[in-house]
Design an enzyme around this catalytic site. Structure first.
Site, PDB file in Angstrom:
ATOM      1  N   ARG A  23       0.825  -1.213   0.000  1.00  0.00           N
ATOM      2  CA  ARG A  23       0.000   0.000   0.000  1.00  0.00           C
ATOM      3  C   ARG A  23       0.860   1.265   0.000  1.00  0.00           C
ATOM      4  O   ARG A  23       0.463   2.275   0.574  1.00  0.00           O
ATOM      5  CB  ARG A  23      -0.954   0.024   1.200  1.00  0.00           C
ATOM      6  CG  ARG A  23      -1.965  -1.098   1.208  1.00  0.00           C
ATOM      7  CD  ARG A  23      -3.287  -0.613   0.632  1.00  0.00           C
ATOM      8  NE  ARG A  23      -4.279  -1.672   0.660  1.00  0.00           N
ATOM      9  CZ  ARG A  23      -5.310  -1.703   1.501  1.00  0.00           C
ATOM     10  NH1 ARG A  23      -5.507  -0.738   2.344  1.00  0.00           N
ATOM     11  NH2 ARG A  23      -6.156  -2.702   1.457  1.00  0.00           N
ATOM     12  N   ARG A  27      -3.419   6.517   0.936  1.00  0.00           N
ATOM     13  CA  ARG A  27      -3.930   7.723   1.592  1.00  0.00           C
ATOM     14  C   ARG A  27      -2.990   8.403   2.569  1.00  0.00           C
ATOM     15  O   ARG A  27      -3.209   9.552   2.931  1.00  0.00           O
ATOM     16  CB  ARG A  27      -5.244   7.389   2.304  1.00  0.00           C
ATOM     17  CG  ARG A  27      -6.403   7.276   1.341  1.00  0.00           C
ATOM     18  CD  ARG A  27      -7.581   6.615   2.011  1.00  0.00           C
ATOM     19  NE  ARG A  27      -7.231   5.255   2.393  1.00  0.00           N
ATOM     20  CZ  ARG A  27      -8.056   4.407   2.969  1.00  0.00           C
ATOM     21  NH1 ARG A  27      -9.266   4.786   3.273  1.00  0.00           N
ATOM     22  NH2 ARG A  27      -7.667   3.179   3.256  1.00  0.00           N
ATOM     23  N   ARG A  36      -7.216  11.937  -5.295  1.00  0.00           N
ATOM     24  CA  ARG A  36      -8.533  11.388  -4.926  1.00  0.00           C
ATOM     25  C   ARG A  36      -9.626  12.446  -4.836  1.00  0.00           C
ATOM     26  O   ARG A  36     -10.805  12.110  -4.815  1.00  0.00           O
ATOM     27  CB  ARG A  36      -8.415  10.606  -3.621  1.00  0.00           C
ATOM     28  CG  ARG A  36      -7.760   9.234  -3.787  1.00  0.00           C
ATOM     29  CD  ARG A  36      -8.735   8.195  -4.345  1.00  0.00           C
ATOM     30  NE  ARG A  36      -9.610   7.680  -3.289  1.00  0.00           N
ATOM     31  CZ  ARG A  36     -10.858   8.019  -3.104  1.00  0.00           C
ATOM     32  NH1 ARG A  36     -11.440   8.882  -3.918  1.00  0.00           N
ATOM     33  NH2 ARG A  36     -11.555   7.492  -2.131  1.00  0.00           N
ATOM     34  N   ASP A  72      -6.537  -2.824  -7.371  1.00  0.00           N
ATOM     35  CA  ASP A  72      -7.048  -3.443  -6.154  1.00  0.00           C
ATOM     36  C   ASP A  72      -7.364  -4.902  -6.440  1.00  0.00           C
ATOM     37  O   ASP A  72      -7.690  -5.261  -7.578  1.00  0.00           O
ATOM     38  CB  ASP A  72      -8.307  -2.734  -5.646  1.00  0.00           C
ATOM     39  CG  ASP A  72      -8.605  -3.133  -4.207  1.00  0.00           C
ATOM     40  OD1 ASP A  72      -7.984  -2.545  -3.304  1.00  0.00           O
ATOM     41  OD2 ASP A  72      -9.416  -4.047  -3.993  1.00  0.00           O
ATOM     42  N   TYR A 147     -14.358 -12.144   0.283  1.00  0.00           N
ATOM     43  CA  TYR A 147     -15.162 -10.956  -0.053  1.00  0.00           C
ATOM     44  C   TYR A 147     -16.365 -11.327  -0.911  1.00  0.00           C
ATOM     45  O   TYR A 147     -17.454 -10.759  -0.764  1.00  0.00           O
ATOM     46  CB  TYR A 147     -14.308  -9.917  -0.786  1.00  0.00           C
ATOM     47  CG  TYR A 147     -13.319  -9.220   0.120  1.00  0.00           C
ATOM     48  CD1 TYR A 147     -13.722  -8.152   0.910  1.00  0.00           C
ATOM     49  CD2 TYR A 147     -12.002  -9.641   0.195  1.00  0.00           C
ATOM     50  CE1 TYR A 147     -12.818  -7.511   1.761  1.00  0.00           C
ATOM     51  CE2 TYR A 147     -11.095  -9.009   1.039  1.00  0.00           C
ATOM     52  CZ  TYR A 147     -11.511  -7.947   1.818  1.00  0.00           C
ATOM     53  OH  TYR A 147     -10.624  -7.326   2.651  1.00  0.00           O
TER      54      TYR A 147
HETATM   55  O1  CP3 Z   1       0.286  -1.699  -2.495  1.00  0.00           O
HETATM   56  C1  CP3 Z   1      -0.060  -0.784  -3.257  1.00  0.00           C
HETATM   57  O2  CP3 Z   1       0.271   0.419  -3.097  1.00  0.00           O
HETATM   58  C2  CP3 Z   1      -0.850  -1.134  -4.508  1.00  0.00           C
HETATM   59  C3  CP3 Z   1      -2.263  -0.924  -4.423  1.00  0.00           C
HETATM   60  C4  CP3 Z   1      -3.139  -1.825  -3.555  1.00  0.00           C
HETATM   61  C5  CP3 Z   1      -4.368  -1.385  -3.025  1.00  0.00           C
HETATM   62  N1  CP3 Z   1      -4.996  -2.446  -2.445  1.00  0.00           N
HETATM   63  C6  CP3 Z   1      -4.871  -0.009  -3.127  1.00  0.00           C
HETATM   64  C7  CP3 Z   1      -5.970   0.421  -2.240  1.00  0.00           C
HETATM   65  C8  CP3 Z   1      -3.009  -3.177  -3.211  1.00  0.00           C
HETATM   66  C9  CP3 Z   1      -1.840  -4.128  -3.453  1.00  0.00           C
HETATM   67  C10 CP3 Z   1      -4.200  -3.555  -2.518  1.00  0.00           C
HETATM   68  C11 CP3 Z   1      -4.468  -4.918  -2.040  1.00  0.00           C
HETATM   69  C12 CP3 Z   1      -5.700  -5.202  -1.312  1.00  0.00           C
HETATM   70  N2  CP3 Z   1      -6.934  -4.643  -1.475  1.00  0.00           N
HETATM   71  C13 CP3 Z   1      -5.808  -6.229  -0.347  1.00  0.00           C
HETATM   72  C14 CP3 Z   1      -4.714  -7.175   0.075  1.00  0.00           C
HETATM   73  C15 CP3 Z   1      -3.690  -6.560   0.932  1.00  0.00           C
HETATM   74  C16 CP3 Z   1      -4.177  -6.013   2.245  1.00  0.00           C
HETATM   75  O3  CP3 Z   1      -3.960  -4.806   2.442  1.00  0.00           O
HETATM   76  O4  CP3 Z   1      -4.722  -6.762   3.028  1.00  0.00           O
HETATM   77  C17 CP3 Z   1      -7.129  -6.233   0.130  1.00  0.00           C
HETATM   78  C18 CP3 Z   1      -7.708  -7.159   1.197  1.00  0.00           C
HETATM   79  C19 CP3 Z   1      -7.844  -5.236  -0.610  1.00  0.00           C
HETATM   80  C20 CP3 Z   1      -9.300  -4.897  -0.522  1.00  0.00           C
HETATM   81  C21 CP3 Z   1      -9.455  -3.507  -0.087  1.00  0.00           C
HETATM   82  N3  CP3 Z   1      -9.283  -2.411  -0.905  1.00  0.00           N
HETATM   83  C22 CP3 Z   1      -9.693  -3.055   1.233  1.00  0.00           C
HETATM   84  C23 CP3 Z   1      -9.969  -3.940   2.434  1.00  0.00           C
HETATM   85  C24 CP3 Z   1      -9.650  -1.668   1.180  1.00  0.00           C
HETATM   86  C25 CP3 Z   1      -9.663  -0.790   2.382  1.00  0.00           C
HETATM   87  C26 CP3 Z   1     -10.799   0.018   2.616  1.00  0.00           C
HETATM   88  C27 CP3 Z   1     -10.338   1.236   3.359  1.00  0.00           C
HETATM   89  O5  CP3 Z   1     -10.883   2.297   3.010  1.00  0.00           O
HETATM   90  O6  CP3 Z   1      -9.436   1.153   4.219  1.00  0.00           O
HETATM   91  C28 CP3 Z   1      -9.400  -1.261  -0.164  1.00  0.00           C
HETATM   92  C29 CP3 Z   1      -9.282   0.099  -0.687  1.00  0.00           C
HETATM   93  C30 CP3 Z   1      -7.926   0.509  -1.163  1.00  0.00           C
HETATM   94  N4  CP3 Z   1      -7.105  -0.270  -1.922  1.00  0.00           N
HETATM   95  C31 CP3 Z   1      -7.314   1.783  -0.975  1.00  0.00           C
HETATM   96  C32 CP3 Z   1      -6.092   1.736  -1.658  1.00  0.00           C
HETATM   97  C33 CP3 Z   1      -5.088   2.841  -1.810  1.00  0.00           C
HETATM   98  C34 CP3 Z   1      -7.935   2.980  -0.248  1.00  0.00           C
HETATM   99  C35 CP3 Z   1      -9.038   3.511  -1.123  1.00  0.00           C
HETATM  100  C36 CP3 Z   1      -9.165   5.019  -1.198  1.00  0.00           C
HETATM  101  O7  CP3 Z   1      -8.313   5.703  -1.799  1.00  0.00           O
HETATM  102  O8  CP3 Z   1     -10.197   5.509  -0.714  1.00  0.00           O
END
Ligand code: CP3
Length: 337
Positions: A23, A27, A36, A72, A147
């Site tokens: 990640r 954010r 965003r 994602d 999910y």
């Molecule tokens: O690593 C990176 O920088 C690459 C981008 C990346 C994202 N998600 C961007 C993201 C990667 C590799 C992921 C993987 C991901 N997504 C996983 C596996 C890894 C982990 O962290 O457990 C999972 C379970 C997801 C599903 C997902 N997407 C969740 C649970 C969430 C979180 C919700 C939240 O708001 O906290 C997301 C959203 C997400 N994915 C964001 C980002 C930057 C935040 C969204 C935003 O900008 O509002």
């Protein structure tokens, strides 16, 4: 081209361990929050121009040894015909699969048609920054099933687990379908020029070892079997109970969370490269404490076959100063006898 990641994944020596973190585009970066304001999260995932912009942000700011393509894990579920939403708070929502009719309605997309964005972003990144390797990724089949069945994030995943036990044949069918799509998606990113691909099995640790071996492990192995063009990293967030099984996924590198001691895990795993494993919460600690912990992890990694990373994704409110201390301390490391 910075070859620290490529050499480390082949277990070859480097001047110091490579560093990137899960990640890393997200954010906690003010420049990400700016983007965003003009685009939704899914816009970023679906638009290679915007995805490239945010993929570059942590590279430009911290000079990391690898980028990870912005996307994602849940876009795969959209391509299978489910509605996925990220807006509205409370984490992502998926229109859930619960019945045999729901399972039979799932699509088997051609990833080049239905999920072209990550590969396209990788190609553009390679043109923009030929000096920095970029990683591709996808969710592991079991974590995606969580999910897909549950419809949202969960602490215990009881709905998903109940589905495994009440409908094991149907669950295996879904896992096999997910494995084939995920495998194709990872391979497409490798062919687009990814230096490695990572599969996130974030929620596998919710399973008993028996269920991990029965459901999650064969599906992850099936996905990796389709990947020929890049080294494969397998990450789980609770790896300790399954350490003896992780290599049988066919992975070239094992991603570890912070609950295992890196040196002990290496002994159990044998001579396979590892990635990890600083607790992301340590980024809130004072810089001297962060630096001390980084050195401890690097020493346990032994300076070969170790990719420095966090043990899970960085938190949205993590302080930039903590990230700077972490990255700087990795870069200062030099082999000690
Ligand atoms: O690593 C990176 O920088 C690459 C981008 C990346 C994202 N998600 C961007 C993201 C990667 C590799 C992921 C993987 C991901 N997504 C996983 C596996 C890894 C982990 O962290 O457990 C999972 C379970 C997801 C599903 C997902 N997407 C969740 C649970 C969430 C979180 C919700 C939240 O708001 O906290 C997301 C959203 C997400 N994915 C964001 C980002 C930057 C935040 C969204 C935003 O900008 O509002």
């Amino acid at each position: 081209m910075n070859d620290r990641i490529a050499r480390t994944l082949r277990n070859e020596p480097t001047d110091r361990p490579p560093v990137w973190f899960m990640r890393q585009a997200g954010r906690y970066l003010p420049e990400y929050r700016e983007v965003r304001k003009r685009a939704t999260f899914l816009d970023l995932c679906h638009n290679p121009d915007l995805a490239l912009e945010v993929t570059l942000q942590p590279i430009d700011r911290f000079g990391l040894d690898a980028a990870i393509v912005f996307s994602d894990i849940l876009v795969v579920l959209e391509a299978m015909g489910r509605t996925v939403t990220f807006e509205g708070g409370g984490g992502p929502k998926v229109d859930p699969v619960r019945t045999s009719a729901d399972v039979h309605a799932l699509l088997r997309p051609d990833v080049n048609q239905a999920l072209p964005w990550a590969a396209e972003t990788i190609r553009r990144f390679r043109a923009a920054r030929p000096d920095v390797p970029i990683l591709g990724f996808a969710g592991a089949p079991f974590t995606l099933l969580c999910y897909l069945i549950e419809g949202s994030g969960s602490r215990e995943w009881t709905v998903a687990k109940r589905f495994l036990w009440q409908e094991p044949a149907l669950a295996t069918k879904v896992l096999d379908l997910l494995a084939d799509i995920v495998g194709d998606l990872l391979e497409a990113q490798g062919q687009a020029g990814a230096a490695a691909v990572q599969m996130f099995d974030t929620w596998a640790g919710a399973l008993t070892p028996e269920d991990y071996v029965r459901f999650a492990l064969p599906a992850a192995t099936r996905a990796f079997a389709r990947v020929k063009s890049a080294p494969r990293i397998y990450y789980t967030k609770d790896s300790a109970p399954f350490l003896d099984h992780l290599k049988s996924t066919g992975a070239d590198c094992i991603g570890l969370d912070w609950r295992v001691e890196l040196g002990a895990a290496r002994k159990r795993l044998g001579d396979i490269p590892v990635q990890g494993n600083m607790d992301p919460a340590l980024l809130y600690a004072p810089p001297d404490e962060i630096r001390r912990r980084v050195r401890g992890i690097l020493d346990a990694g032994g300076g070969r076959g170790h990719v420095f990373n966090l043990g899970h994704g960085i938190q949205p409110d993590a302080p930039i100063t903590g990230v700077e201390a972490m990255v700087d301390e990795v870069k200062k490391w030099s082999a000690r006898s």
